[in-house]
Design a protein around this motif. Structure first.
Motif, PDB file in Angstrom:
ATOM      1  N   LYS A  58      34.453  21.129  29.354  1.00 31.93           N
ATOM      2  CA  LYS A  58      33.358  21.835  30.004  1.00 31.93           C
ATOM      3  C   LYS A  58      33.803  23.219  30.476  1.00 31.93           C
ATOM      4  N   VAL A  59      32.959  24.219  30.263  1.00 28.50           N
ATOM      5  CA  VAL A  59      33.270  25.590  30.677  1.00 28.50           C
ATOM      6  C   VAL A  59      32.920  25.759  32.156  1.00 28.50           C
ATOM      7  N   ILE A  60      33.892  26.232  32.922  1.00 24.89           N
ATOM      8  CA  ILE A  60      33.707  26.401  34.367  1.00 24.89           C
ATOM      9  C   ILE A  60      34.132  27.807  34.781  1.00 24.89           C
ATOM     10  N   SER A  61      33.828  28.173  36.024  1.00 28.82           N
ATOM     11  CA  SER A  61      34.174  29.503  36.556  1.00 28.82           C
ATOM     12  C   SER A  61      35.536  29.456  37.237  1.00 28.82           C
ATOM     13  N   VAL A  62      36.413  30.369  36.864  1.00 23.96           N
ATOM     14  CA  VAL A  62      37.753  30.439  37.448  1.00 23.96           C
ATOM     15  C   VAL A  62      37.995  31.865  37.940  1.00 23.96           C
ATOM     16  N   ALA A  63      38.507  31.992  39.165  1.00 22.86           N
ATOM     17  CA  ALA A  63      38.878  33.300  39.706  1.00 22.86           C
ATOM     18  C   ALA A  63      40.271  33.656  39.200  1.00 22.86           C
ATOM     19  N   VAL A  64      40.393  34.831  38.595  1.00 22.83           N
ATOM     20  CA  VAL A  64      41.668  35.273  38.031  1.00 22.83           C
ATOM     21  C   VAL A  64      42.050  36.608  38.672  1.00 22.83           C
ATOM     22  N   THR A  65      43.289  36.678  39.154  1.00 21.70           N
ATOM     23  CA  THR A  65      43.806  37.898  39.782  1.00 21.70           C
ATOM     24  C   THR A  65      45.230  38.152  39.291  1.00 21.70           C
ATOM     25  N   PRO A  66      45.722  39.382  39.435  1.00 22.12           N
ATOM     26  CA  PRO A  66      47.119  39.644  39.066  1.00 22.12           C
ATOM     27  C   PRO A  66      48.114  39.236  40.142  1.00 22.12           C
ATOM     28  N   GLU A  83      35.824  36.799  37.426  1.00 21.13           N
ATOM     29  CA  GLU A  83      35.251  35.457  37.283  1.00 21.13           C
ATOM     30  C   GLU A  83      35.256  35.101  35.797  1.00 21.13           C
ATOM     31  N   ARG A  84      36.252  34.340  35.399  1.00 24.53           N
ATOM     32  CA  ARG A  84      36.415  34.033  33.977  1.00 24.53           C
ATOM     33  C   ARG A  84      35.802  32.672  33.656  1.00 24.53           C
TER      34      ARG A  84
END
Length: 295
Positions: A58-66, A83-84
């Motif tokens: 299932k495709v979900i929302s993930v917060a991505v940062t450096p 928001e990937r």
């Protein structure tokens, strides 16, 4: 009345609705509650294998940062994460270090993502906390699911919610300030921006030019710059660790900074606060603090 709190008290059982409202919500005091979620199937079921099986592709929302800081001050901006959208199993591969990435990934979307993005998991917990719902006379506004890497950090901030934060596995490390510490905690206003990944995989910070400026706390309580913010030296934060099977009651308007063990899983319930005399006192304190800063 908050000055005497040198540590966050523990309750060995969930309280009655009346006890909880009288002893904790009304005086706006935090506590850690044990044996409140021990009956939840999630405590035993939510292994990586189970989550892969139930949520899987299932495709979900993930917060991505450096750098692990989402919704935080960086380079004189209030920077929000990318928001990937990605398959949950790909996210688990990163958390389990089966796939390496220079970036930091965190499932932390705070819009009742448990009920909206992970409805398959709701039956393993509860849709609300019954004694809290009875104490406040309302259901939660949001139920959120949290899972991420140890490098993911929540910067110091406050919320207008009564927060019940339940740890399913791992540990959460909270640094807390009561609302009465507001005069010693700096706020500044920042241009909002968002991390965007460029074609070569590096992050750039892109201003949200049409958005209103955001008041936020620039101070890192783990390494405070007391030359810039000398007033912060007058406060003594409370620190506590919430372990698997425990629940933290984090009262409304308390400032909090959060870290976690790697792969920690948690669920929290946000109940709207009462905009009563406590809120009026906080607003007065906030206004007085701003007025003194201008002088």
């Amino acid at each position: 009345d908050l000055g005497w709190l040198e540590s966050v008290p523990y309750l060995d059982r969930p309280p009655s609705p009346l006890e909880f409202y009288r002893d904790w919500v009304s005086p706006n005091k935090p506590c850690i509650i044990q044996n409140a979620i021990s009956h939840w199937p999630a405590l035993k079921k939510w292994t990586s294998a189970y989550l892969r099986e139930v949520v899987g592709p299932k495709v979900i929302s993930v917060a991505v940062t450096p750098n692990g800081y989402a919704d935080a001050v960086f380079q004189d901006r209030f920077v929000m994460p990318e928001e990937r959208q990605m398959p949950f199993m790909d996210f688990l591969d990163i958390v389990e270090k089966k796939v390496t990435s220079p970036n930091v990934f965190y499932v932390q979307k705070q819009c009742s993502n448990l009920t909206k993005e992970f409805p398959e998991l709701v039956s393993d917990v509860e849709p609300d906390i019954p004694w809290m719902s009875e104490a406040l006379g309302r259901k939660p506004d949001a139920v959120n699911f949290w899972l991420g890497e140890s490098a993911a950090v929540t910067s110091l901030h406050k919320d207008h919610y009564e927060n019940l934060y339940c740890v399913i596995s791992g540990e959460k490390h909270f640094l807390l300030h009561p609302p009465s510490d507001r005069p010693f905690i700096p706020y500044e206003v920042y241009q909002p921006a968002t991390y965007h990944v460029s074609e070569d995989g590096t992050f750039e910070i892109v201003d949200e030019k049409s958005a209103d400026k955001v008041p936020w706390i620039p101070l890192d309580p783990l390494n405070p710059n007391l030359e810039l913010y000398p007033e912060y030296a007058q406060v003594k934060p409370l620190r506590c660790t919430v372990k698997a099977g425990e629940m933290l009651y984090l009262p409304s308007l308390w400032f909090h900074h959060v870290q976690q063990s790697h792969g920690c899983i948690a669920v929290n319930y946000w109940y709207d606060m009462e905009y009563d005399l406590k809120y009026s006192y906080y607003q007065l304190l906030d206004c007085l603090t701003k007025a003194v800063e201008v002088l």
